[in-house]
Design a protein around this motif. Sequence first.
Motif, PDB file in Angstrom:
ATOM      1  N   ALA A  29       0.836  -1.211   0.000  1.00 42.15           N
ATOM      2  CA  ALA A  29       0.000   0.000   0.000  1.00 42.15           C
ATOM      3  C   ALA A  29       0.868   1.258   0.000  1.00 42.15           C
ATOM      4  CB  ALA A  29      -0.934  -0.011   1.213  1.00 42.15           C
ATOM      5  N   TRP A  30       1.984   1.202   0.707  1.00 49.81           N
ATOM      6  CA  TRP A  30       2.931   2.336   0.743  1.00 49.81           C
ATOM      7  C   TRP A  30       3.434   2.641  -0.667  1.00 49.81           C
ATOM      8  CZ3 TRP A  30       8.074   1.941  -0.762  1.00 49.81           C
ATOM      9  CH2 TRP A  30       8.922   3.009  -0.413  1.00 49.81           C
ATOM     10  N   ALA A  31       3.801   1.585  -1.418  1.00 51.31           N
ATOM     11  CA  ALA A  31       4.326   1.778  -2.765  1.00 51.31           C
ATOM     12  C   ALA A  31       3.245   2.362  -3.683  1.00 51.31           C
ATOM     13  CB  ALA A  31       4.838   0.449  -3.318  1.00 51.31           C
ATOM     14  N   TRP A  32       2.013   1.893  -3.518  1.00 52.95           N
ATOM     15  CA  TRP A  32       0.925   2.405  -4.347  1.00 52.95           C
ATOM     16  C   TRP A  32       0.645   3.880  -4.047  1.00 52.95           C
ATOM     17  CZ3 TRP A  32      -1.093   1.517  -8.774  1.00 52.95           C
ATOM     18  CH2 TRP A  32      -1.006   0.239  -9.335  1.00 52.95           C
ATOM     19  N   GLY A  63       2.688  10.033  -8.251  1.00 53.30           N
ATOM     20  CA  GLY A  63       3.808  10.283  -9.151  1.00 53.30           C
ATOM     21  C   GLY A  63       5.152  10.386  -8.451  1.00 53.30           C
ATOM     22  N   ASN A  64       5.202   9.965  -7.188  1.00 52.79           N
ATOM     23  CA  ASN A  64       6.473  10.015  -6.453  1.00 52.79           C
ATOM     24  C   ASN A  64       7.345   8.816  -6.783  1.00 52.79           C
ATOM     25  OD1 ASN A  64       5.627  12.302  -5.108  1.00 52.79           O
ATOM     26  ND2 ASN A  64       4.902  11.165  -3.307  1.00 52.79           N
ATOM     27  N   ALA A  65       8.661   9.002  -6.688  1.00 49.72           N
ATOM     28  CA  ALA A  65       9.599   7.909  -6.885  1.00 49.72           C
ATOM     29  C   ALA A  65       9.522   6.940  -5.707  1.00 49.72           C
ATOM     30  CB  ALA A  65      11.016   8.441  -7.029  1.00 49.72           C
ATOM     31  N   TRP A  66       9.908   5.705  -5.961  1.00 50.39           N
ATOM     32  CA  TRP A  66      10.064   4.684  -4.901  1.00 50.39           C
ATOM     33  C   TRP A  66      10.907   5.279  -3.768  1.00 50.39           C
ATOM     34  CZ3 TRP A  66       8.386  -0.314  -4.119  1.00 50.39           C
ATOM     35  CH2 TRP A  66       9.053  -1.057  -3.146  1.00 50.39           C
ATOM     36  N   GLY A  67      10.481   5.041  -2.548  1.00 54.17           N
ATOM     37  CA  GLY A  67      11.288   5.484  -1.411  1.00 54.17           C
ATOM     38  C   GLY A  67      10.890   6.841  -0.862  1.00 54.17           C
ATOM     39  N   THR A  68      10.000   7.555  -1.574  1.00 54.30           N
ATOM     40  CA  THR A  68       9.576   8.869  -1.084  1.00 54.30           C
ATOM     41  C   THR A  68       8.829   8.706   0.249  1.00 54.30           C
ATOM     42  OG1 THR A  68       9.368   9.634  -3.361  1.00 54.30           O
ATOM     43  CG2 THR A  68       8.222  10.918  -1.673  1.00 54.30           C
ATOM     44  N   PRO A  69       9.135   9.570   1.236  1.00 54.93           N
ATOM     45  CA  PRO A  69       8.473   9.434   2.543  1.00 54.93           C
ATOM     46  C   PRO A  69       6.956   9.631   2.479  1.00 54.93           C
ATOM     47  CG  PRO A  69      10.430  10.799   2.723  1.00 54.93           C
ATOM     48  CD  PRO A  69      10.196  10.582   1.264  1.00 54.93           C
ATOM     49  N   THR A 124      -0.611   7.817 -11.380  1.00 59.86           N
ATOM     50  CA  THR A 124      -1.493   6.840 -11.999  1.00 59.86           C
ATOM     51  C   THR A 124      -2.912   7.206 -11.604  1.00 59.86           C
ATOM     52  OG1 THR A 124       0.251   5.227 -11.742  1.00 59.86           O
ATOM     53  CG2 THR A 124      -1.933   4.359 -12.168  1.00 59.86           C
ATOM     54  N   ASP A 125      -3.860   7.047 -12.521  1.00 63.06           N
ATOM     55  CA  ASP A 125      -5.228   7.472 -12.236  1.00 63.06           C
ATOM     56  C   ASP A 125      -5.843   6.744 -11.056  1.00 63.06           C
ATOM     57  OD1 ASP A 125      -5.221   9.355 -14.104  1.00 63.06           O
ATOM     58  OD2 ASP A 125      -6.302   8.217 -15.639  1.00 63.06           O
ATOM     59  N   GLU A 126      -5.698   5.442 -11.082  1.00 60.33           N
ATOM     60  CA  GLU A 126      -6.352   4.636 -10.055  1.00 60.33           C
ATOM     61  C   GLU A 126      -5.671   3.285 -10.003  1.00 60.33           C
ATOM     62  OE1 GLU A 126     -10.956   3.918  -8.747  1.00 60.33           O
ATOM     63  OE2 GLU A 126     -10.448   3.713 -10.863  1.00 60.33           O
ATOM     64  N   ALA A 127      -5.547   2.726  -8.796  1.00 56.29           N
ATOM     65  CA  ALA A 127      -4.988   1.382  -8.699  1.00 56.29           C
ATOM     66  C   ALA A 127      -6.024   0.392  -9.212  1.00 56.29           C
ATOM     67  CB  ALA A 127      -4.624   1.072  -7.254  1.00 56.29           C
ATOM     68  N   PHE A 147       6.330  -7.765  -8.313  1.00 57.27           N
ATOM     69  CA  PHE A 147       5.759  -6.641  -7.560  1.00 57.27           C
ATOM     70  C   PHE A 147       6.638  -5.396  -7.708  1.00 57.27           C
ATOM     71  CE2 PHE A 147       6.408  -4.373  -3.481  1.00 57.27           C
ATOM     72  CZ  PHE A 147       5.222  -3.647  -3.442  1.00 57.27           C
ATOM     73  N   LEU A 148       7.932  -5.555  -7.475  1.00 54.13           N
ATOM     74  CA  LEU A 148       8.832  -4.405  -7.525  1.00 54.13           C
ATOM     75  C   LEU A 148       8.894  -3.790  -8.920  1.00 54.13           C
ATOM     76  CD1 LEU A 148      11.856  -5.609  -5.349  1.00 54.13           C
ATOM     77  CD2 LEU A 148      10.063  -4.001  -4.701  1.00 54.13           C
ATOM     78  N   ALA A 149       8.806  -4.657  -9.955  1.00 55.67           N
ATOM     79  CA  ALA A 149       8.950  -4.169 -11.327  1.00 55.67           C
ATOM     80  C   ALA A 149       7.914  -3.092 -11.647  1.00 55.67           C
ATOM     81  CB  ALA A 149       8.839  -5.335 -12.302  1.00 55.67           C
ATOM     82  N   ALA A 150       6.755  -3.190 -11.018  1.00 53.55           N
ATOM     83  CA  ALA A 150       5.697  -2.226 -11.289  1.00 53.55           C
ATOM     84  C   ALA A 150       6.005  -0.852 -10.703  1.00 53.55           C
ATOM     85  CB  ALA A 150       4.368  -2.743 -10.733  1.00 53.55           C
ATOM     86  N   PHE A 151       6.991  -0.792  -9.807  1.00 55.40           N
ATOM     87  CA  PHE A 151       7.286   0.467  -9.111  1.00 55.40           C
ATOM     88  C   PHE A 151       8.659   1.018  -9.444  1.00 55.40           C
ATOM     89  CE2 PHE A 151       4.149  -1.800  -6.655  1.00 55.40           C
ATOM     90  CZ  PHE A 151       3.162  -0.843  -6.533  1.00 55.40           C
ATOM     91  N   ASP A 152       9.436   0.270 -10.188  1.00 58.16           N
ATOM     92  CA  ASP A 152      10.699   0.758 -10.712  1.00 58.16           C
ATOM     93  C   ASP A 152      11.655   1.302  -9.652  1.00 58.16           C
ATOM     94  OD1 ASP A 152      12.521   1.352 -12.722  1.00 58.16           O
ATOM     95  OD2 ASP A 152      11.769   3.390 -12.956  1.00 58.16           O
ATOM     96  N   PRO A 153      11.895   0.575  -8.576  1.00 56.42           N
ATOM     97  CA  PRO A 153      12.915   1.048  -7.633  1.00 56.42           C
ATOM     98  C   PRO A 153      14.300   0.871  -8.243  1.00 56.42           C
ATOM     99  CG  PRO A 153      12.134  -1.104  -6.960  1.00 56.42           C
ATOM    100  CD  PRO A 153      11.334  -0.717  -8.181  1.00 56.42           C
TER     101      PRO A 153
END
Lengths: 320, 246
Positions: free
Chosen positions: A43-46, A52-58, A171-174, A308-314
């Motif tokens: 949920a945090w990653a979503w 539009g934040n990068a992976w790891g944003t607080p 992204t518009d909606e999960a 899972f990670l691939a969808a978020f591009d860390p």
Amino acid sequence: MSTRAISGFRVTRAGPLALLQDSGRFGVRHLGVTQGGPADLHAWAWANRLTGNAWGTPVLEITFGGLELQAEGDLTIAVAGADLAARQNDKPLPLWRPVTLRQGERITFGTPSQGLRAYLAVAGGFAAEPVLGSVACVVREQLGGFDGQGRRLAEGDVLTIRADARTRPGTDEAPAAERPDYTAPVTLDLLPGAQIADFTGRSVFDAFNSDWQVDDRADRMGVRLTGPTLHCQTGSMVSEGISLGAVQVPPDGQPIVLLNDRQTIGGYPRLGNLTPLSASRLAQCQPGQTVRLRAVGAEHALREHRRFLAAFDPQPNARS
Amino acid sequence: MSVSLQLPRLEPAGIDGWMVRLFESIEEDNLLWLTALTRDCEAAFGQALIDLVPSYTTLLVVFDPLQISTWQARQSLVEVLAKLTPDEAGADEGELHELPTWYDPGVGPDLARVAERSAMTVDEVIDAHSRRDYRVFALGFSPGFAFMGLLDSRLHCPRLDTPRQKVPAGSVAMAGQQTAAYPAVTPGGWNLVGRTSARLFDRNREGFSLLKVGDRVRFVAVDQQTFEREGGDTAPAEAPSAEVTS
């Protein structure tokens, strides 16, 4: 502060537990410093992706609800994870999609109707000075958060956001498949390991063929499960490093799944580890919910996690 | 523990970790192998390394599962173990830290009880505790909390039945065959015998923790004046909570 920060929200009611979390604190566990980071990575990653934040944003991790925020400017936010009856002024706040706030508008969280933890991301990201490489807020260690001292949010706090952050289009909606029903019975994936061979055959059978109840002794350190008593031939062990999702069994035979704020070493025998996403899913279970454990192979579990990670591009090794 | 299984042994620890088990029991010489293994793993994993957690008999290796697979990590560890040689034993092994320690009933409220249990005088307890150099076997419990040993066997004492809610920072403590100093105010169940003025964990210091696994530690008895001059806090420690509530 290395980046320019502006005021984003004012906390008008703190609720029981709201914490700032980036992906966690890494590279310091040999010093006894725990991992921290979001109890529900999914949920945090979503929340970040939707804004539009990068992976790891607080992001804010809001447990149980009760938080009330007032926007200090025009903002884009997204809330993902538990349904804590969030409202935008007088109307329900939609989850799992970006929402625009005007200055002065209020976001309020009620009580959980499903799940326990909601993640609120703001486009650009919350701004805080990292401590030991991370802003992950660990109350017990007095590290991280907005003030660096590991303090949970309190009434009157002003939450700063980055003024200069570059965001990608959100992204518009999960999609529906990514929005779990946290009340549904769940099967958690466990990679057998550690001392599993030292448990009695009956206990190993029971572990994977019984319903387990989520106990109310549950927090960011770990979640206790109650069910059949598990017996291990190993009594007390020499303490050793504990990784995320470790399923340890103290002498009372009732397992404890160790989460993000666990102590870094421990001396109870373990069945193995939940996968990161199963640990995340467990962190959304309310006390009394039923879970089952399923043994999985490392190859399968790794493939799932990479998907899972691939969808978020860390970025590799950019987890903090 | 299944003693029939050969050591060293690699045990799965999640999709991004392996537990390297080198020994079954706590021996000081374990450190010669563990510090060498830790260093070799840093070199072998490079950028793919996330965390290394050495403890008494094991090393937990956590890697980035995006960069290497569980299986590739295992292969690397097999290769590291095949070539592993222990660090050389010698007087210069591990950095030596001297911790100025004020042994006093005010800040070490369990001092008298430990003495009584060991059939020693308080001065003998202090002498026995400060006489030998300890090795750091593991860090854990809280940031910078170092588990050290081994104590003079006369000082071995069980943990408190009821832990204290708040152990003051700097408290020097003993439990079982180990000794430690609390870096920050935390709950704790060890026997408190004194307090050090040393800052054990400092977020502004390079490396953050004063002590690391493999380091050597000597507790140096100082008087109150020296302790205070070094910045030590003389506020008394609370009694164990059982005594407070009774």
